[in-house]
Design a protein around this motif. Sequence first.
Motif, PDB file in Angstrom:
ATOM      1  N   UNK A   1      73.932  79.670   8.870  1.00 28.56           N
ATOM      2  CA  UNK A   1      74.009  80.443   7.628  1.00 28.56           C
ATOM      3  C   UNK A   1      74.064  81.946   7.872  1.00 28.56           C
ATOM      4  N   UNK A   2      73.595  82.395   9.051  1.00 28.89           N
ATOM      5  CA  UNK A   2      73.648  83.831   9.343  1.00 28.89           C
ATOM      6  C   UNK A   2      74.875  84.213  10.189  1.00 28.89           C
ATOM      7  N   UNK A   3      75.808  83.248  10.379  1.00 23.32           N
ATOM      8  CA  UNK A   3      77.047  83.540  11.088  1.00 23.32           C
ATOM      9  C   UNK A   3      77.008  83.318  12.588  1.00 23.32           C
ATOM     10  N   UNK A   4      75.902  82.785  13.124  1.00 23.42           N
ATOM     11  CA  UNK A   4      75.797  82.518  14.560  1.00 23.42           C
ATOM     12  C   UNK A   4      76.599  81.265  14.926  1.00 23.42           C
ATOM     13  N   UNK A   5      77.331  81.341  16.039  1.00 20.31           N
ATOM     14  CA  UNK A   5      78.138  80.215  16.497  1.00 20.31           C
ATOM     15  C   UNK A   5      77.234  79.156  17.132  1.00 20.31           C
ATOM     16  N   UNK A   6      77.204  77.961  16.524  1.00 21.99           N
ATOM     17  CA  UNK A   6      76.371  76.868  17.016  1.00 21.99           C
ATOM     18  C   UNK A   6      77.218  75.692  17.520  1.00 21.99           C
ATOM     19  N   UNK A   7      78.483  75.933  17.806  1.00 21.28           N
ATOM     20  CA  UNK A   7      79.383  74.850  18.193  1.00 21.28           C
ATOM     21  C   UNK A   7      78.858  74.086  19.410  1.00 21.28           C
ATOM     22  N   UNK A   8      78.449  74.806  20.438  1.00 17.08           N
ATOM     23  CA  UNK A   8      77.965  74.153  21.661  1.00 17.08           C
ATOM     24  C   UNK A   8      76.709  73.341  21.392  1.00 17.08           C
TER      25      UNK A   8
ATOM     26  N   UNK B   1      79.122  71.513   6.302  1.00 15.03           N
ATOM     27  CA  UNK B   1      79.744  71.703   4.994  1.00 15.03           C
ATOM     28  C   UNK B   1      80.609  72.953   4.970  1.00 15.03           C
ATOM     29  N   UNK B   2      81.483  73.021   3.973  1.00 16.01           N
ATOM     30  CA  UNK B   2      82.315  74.212   3.776  1.00 16.01           C
ATOM     31  C   UNK B   2      81.840  75.009   2.565  1.00 16.01           C
ATOM     32  N   UNK B   3      80.750  74.561   1.941  1.00 16.75           N
ATOM     33  CA  UNK B   3      80.253  75.220   0.729  1.00 16.75           C
ATOM     34  C   UNK B   3      79.624  76.574   1.055  1.00 16.75           C
ATOM     35  N   UNK B   4      79.551  77.429   0.034  1.00 12.04           N
ATOM     36  CA  UNK B   4      78.932  78.740   0.193  1.00 12.04           C
ATOM     37  C   UNK B   4      77.416  78.659   0.219  1.00 12.04           C
ATOM     38  N   UNK B   5      76.771  79.718   0.692  1.00 10.63           N
ATOM     39  CA  UNK B   5      75.320  79.736   0.869  1.00 10.63           C
ATOM     40  C   UNK B   5      74.569  79.480  -0.435  1.00 10.63           C
ATOM     41  N   UNK B   6      75.032  80.083  -1.523  1.00 14.09           N
ATOM     42  CA  UNK B   6      74.335  79.906  -2.798  1.00 14.09           C
ATOM     43  C   UNK B   6      74.436  78.468  -3.301  1.00 14.09           C
ATOM     44  N   UNK B   7      75.634  77.874  -3.187  1.00 13.84           N
ATOM     45  CA  UNK B   7      75.802  76.484  -3.593  1.00 13.84           C
ATOM     46  C   UNK B   7      74.947  75.558  -2.742  1.00 13.84           C
TER      47      UNK B   7
ATOM     48  N   UNK C   1      68.958  70.839   8.422  1.00 11.51           N
ATOM     49  CA  UNK C   1      69.650  72.085   8.775  1.00 11.51           C
ATOM     50  C   UNK C   1      71.102  72.006   8.297  1.00 11.51           C
ATOM     51  N   UNK C   2      71.580  73.122   7.706  1.00 10.71           N
ATOM     52  CA  UNK C   2      72.941  73.186   7.188  1.00 10.71           C
ATOM     53  C   UNK C   2      73.776  74.144   8.042  1.00 10.71           C
ATOM     54  N   UNK C   3      75.008  73.722   8.351  1.00 13.12           N
ATOM     55  CA  UNK C   3      75.922  74.546   9.127  1.00 13.12           C
ATOM     56  C   UNK C   3      77.283  74.569   8.427  1.00 13.12           C
ATOM     57  N   UNK C   4      78.025  75.633   8.687  1.00 12.40           N
ATOM     58  CA  UNK C   4      79.314  75.817   8.038  1.00 12.40           C
ATOM     59  C   UNK C   4      80.465  75.481   8.982  1.00 12.40           C
ATOM     60  N   UNK C   5      81.438  74.709   8.456  1.00 12.62           N
ATOM     61  CA  UNK C   5      82.647  74.327   9.183  1.00 12.62           C
ATOM     62  C   UNK C   5      83.801  74.423   8.193  1.00 12.62           C
TER      63      UNK C   5
END
Length: 403
Positions: free
Chosen positions: A277-284, A337-343, A356-360
């Motif tokens: 959620x803060x933009x850190x790359x967690x792919x690995x 998820x691809x949803x925004x932080x507020x949603x 834990x939620x991550x953005x993709x």
Amino acid sequence: MIIKNDQLMKILNRTISFLVGALFIFSGLIKLNDPTGTEIKLHEYFEVFKSDPYLGNLGAFWEFLAPYSLWLAIILTVLEVVLGFNLLLHHRAKTTLRSLLALIVFFTFLTFYSWFFDKVKDCGCFGDAIPLTPFQSFMKDVILTVMIVWLLIQRHQITPMLSVRVGSVLSILATIGATVFGFYTVRHLPVKDFRAYKVGANLPANMKPKEKLKYGEELYIYKDLKEGKELKIKGTDYTKDWKKYSDTTQYKFVKLEKPLLNPEALPKITDFKVFSTDGTDFTTQVLQGTKMYIVIPDVYKIKNGQKVVVTEASAYVKIGALVKELRQNKIQPIVLTAAGAQDIEEFRHKVQLAVSYYFVDKKVLKTMIRANPGLMLLKDGTVKGKWHHNDTPKIEAVTQLLK
């Protein structure tokens, strides 16, 4: 033995009928195996059409069609199967061939658009099973159009293989079977997964080239302003004639490119990126250890002017119960998820899914699994299991896959 001309014509017509019919059945079944993929492709076309200078004046029409992409996908693919089946039986040849011609003209328009305007990179003719370039898809449809037109001309020479009654019964059964198959794969998952995220695939391996990528000589791309043509100039030739191309009244530099000589070596996965959620790359990190991905491309949709959760709450009750058992078995559940932080903040409290939620990217999520939400079990980056939310597994089924 002498074969007469009418016998040769009969053999030719039957051969062409078989080829056309079999290809339509194959194409339809491949797409019915994954109607959601066809839906995504149709939706992509509608979005592109809206911005097209020639088709954009029908913007309201494309807007109207977009929400019905899944229904259109199923209807078109069922038609492919049934019409192909009817052609194999030579059932109602005149009506069947006219319907096939209308269908192939529509498909030819789509593939021509993909190729000529280079806006939709893949028409999805054979889904993910047999990827074709836009030009290959267009030429395939041109050949099919010629074959169907030929059969239409010869329609009076095409005799039915069965009685009209028997043919009609079999056609109805084919329609029912194809429709049931399509709705089954929508409510569950494709029977056969052809994508790079299928069960057994190792995602880190699919994110790497198969071998060292090899590039050819540099090409300077210029546009000839007077001729209106694009020129591709080899680096050695450009070095000799660079003064010629410095004439800005005739030539405009477009780009510099190095052609890839072994495109088959490219990674199967190029866009899988996971961020916190803060933009850190967690792919690995998300590809390490034992993880259960809860894939949710969309959390909300607008219905009657109100924002509502895309999938019924009962699905998340089952997933929530599974999450508790996953943790007890040292399997980490995470939401992609691809949803925004507020949603996301609203959603997690509404469905009580505290993980834990991550953005993709949404397109990547829809490629990973054809469900919203869907579940993917991974161990050290290898996909061990995939489930539609209608088939949320018991913990025993999950742990069995990890043994």
